[in-house]
Motif scaffolding. Sequence first.
Motif, short mmCIF file in Angstrom:
data_model
loop_
_atom_site.label_atom_id
_atom_site.label_comp_id
_atom_site.label_asym_id
_atom_site.label_seq_id
_atom_site.Cartn_x
_atom_site.Cartn_y
_atom_site.Cartn_z
N LEU A 1 0.78 -1.13 -0.07
CA LEU A 1 0.08 0.10 -0.03
C LEU A 1 0.66 1.30 -0.03
N GLU A 2 0.81 2.06 -1.19
CA GLU A 2 1.50 3.34 -1.26
C GLU A 2 0.62 4.42 -0.94
N ASP B 1 -9.95 11.62 -2.57
CA ASP B 1 -8.56 11.17 -3.04
C ASP B 1 -8.95 10.04 -4.18
N HIS B 2 -7.55 9.82 -5.00
CA HIS B 2 -7.66 8.95 -5.98
C HIS B 2 -6.87 7.64 -5.94
N LEU B 3 -7.25 6.61 -6.13
CA LEU B 3 -6.65 5.26 -5.85
C LEU B 3 -6.22 4.61 -7.04
N GLN B 4 -5.39 3.83 -7.33
CA GLN B 4 -4.96 2.89 -8.33
C GLN B 4 -4.46 1.39 -7.78
N ALA B 5 -5.36 0.53 -8.34
CA ALA B 5 -4.88 -0.88 -7.91
C ALA B 5 -4.21 -1.46 -8.90
N ALA C 1 -6.24 -0.47 -12.20
CA ALA C 1 -7.49 0.02 -12.27
C ALA C 1 -7.61 1.51 -11.40
N GLU C 2 -7.97 2.46 -12.20
CA GLU C 2 -8.34 3.75 -11.60
C GLU C 2 -9.54 3.91 -10.85
N MET C 3 -9.48 4.38 -9.56
CA MET C 3 -10.63 4.32 -8.86
C MET C 3 -10.84 5.34 -7.86
N ILE D 1 -1.61 -1.02 -4.07
CA ILE D 1 -2.77 -0.12 -4.15
C ILE D 1 -2.05 1.27 -3.96
N ARG D 2 -2.14 2.38 -4.85
CA ARG D 2 -1.48 3.38 -4.69
C ARG D 2 -2.29 4.62 -4.55
N LEU D 3 -1.91 5.62 -3.91
CA LEU D 3 -2.52 6.85 -3.73
C LEU D 3 -1.93 7.86 -4.86
N LEU D 4 -2.76 8.33 -5.72
CA LEU D 4 -2.09 8.97 -6.81
C LEU D 4 -3.05 10.42 -7.16
#
Length: 267
Positions: free
Chosen positions: A23-24, A76-80, A88-90, A151-154
């Motif tokens: 998890l980033e 926020d926006h996350l990417q798995a 996956a952009e979510m 899973i990243r916070l972007l």
Amino acid sequence: MRRCLVLLFAALSLPVQAAQLVLELGDAPIRWQTEDLLKHPQTQSISITDDVSYKKAMHYRAIPLSALLTGVSAQDHLQAVALDGFAAEMPAGPLLTKGPAQAWLAIEDPASPWPGLGKGKPSAGPFYLVWTNPGAGHISPEQWPFQVASIRLLAAVAERFPAMRPAPGLADNSPVNLGFAVFQKNCLACHTLNGAGDAQFGPDLNLPYNPTEYFHLEYLRRYIRDPQSLRQWPQAKMPGFSSSVLSDGELDALLAYLQHMAGHKQP
């Protein structure tokens, strides 16, 4: 020959190995091991009535994804990111809610491995983002990434990839801008556009040619609904998007965005 068969059988019989989820979400990555997630106090048994990947009812040991997203806000926006490059952009909001549609991280127990996703294919593990009551949140199949590795916070997509933004000056509720939102939700996990994006799964949708340039729109519409109805081959990976997933209005908006971007190519 007999020894080779014995070795092959032994390899196929090896148990699923424990894995690590990264998890980033802040300054330093957080690493969760399979064993620790299975022992987490919020991990529980859940049932999925119609699993997107397995096409049947499934039962998992899973943890509410919100329990792992420490410090993440609904804005926020996350990417798995999956092991095969699927990204996956979510938006974070739906992932943090506790109902009616709720996101879960299913955890594959090495002692009780999941079935393969097809003949000769691996399972959806080691980690799989699943949803209970997905219809209540209009959750797309692209929001069910399996074989998740991180899973990243972007930053939001439009901020990270200006090359895929529509021309400025269009109203927020214009078909093109609405289509850009549909593209992010349903297409960006597999495709880049104008060379922009993190996916490593499917072809670019604007370079060298946009599909609206070589498909009659009615056939492109059919292709998105059911790819195998136009092109049949065993290795095809693109799923069809039924009207329950992508409404006719959303499909019209997506085509408007693609047509618009055909006139805005960026090398």
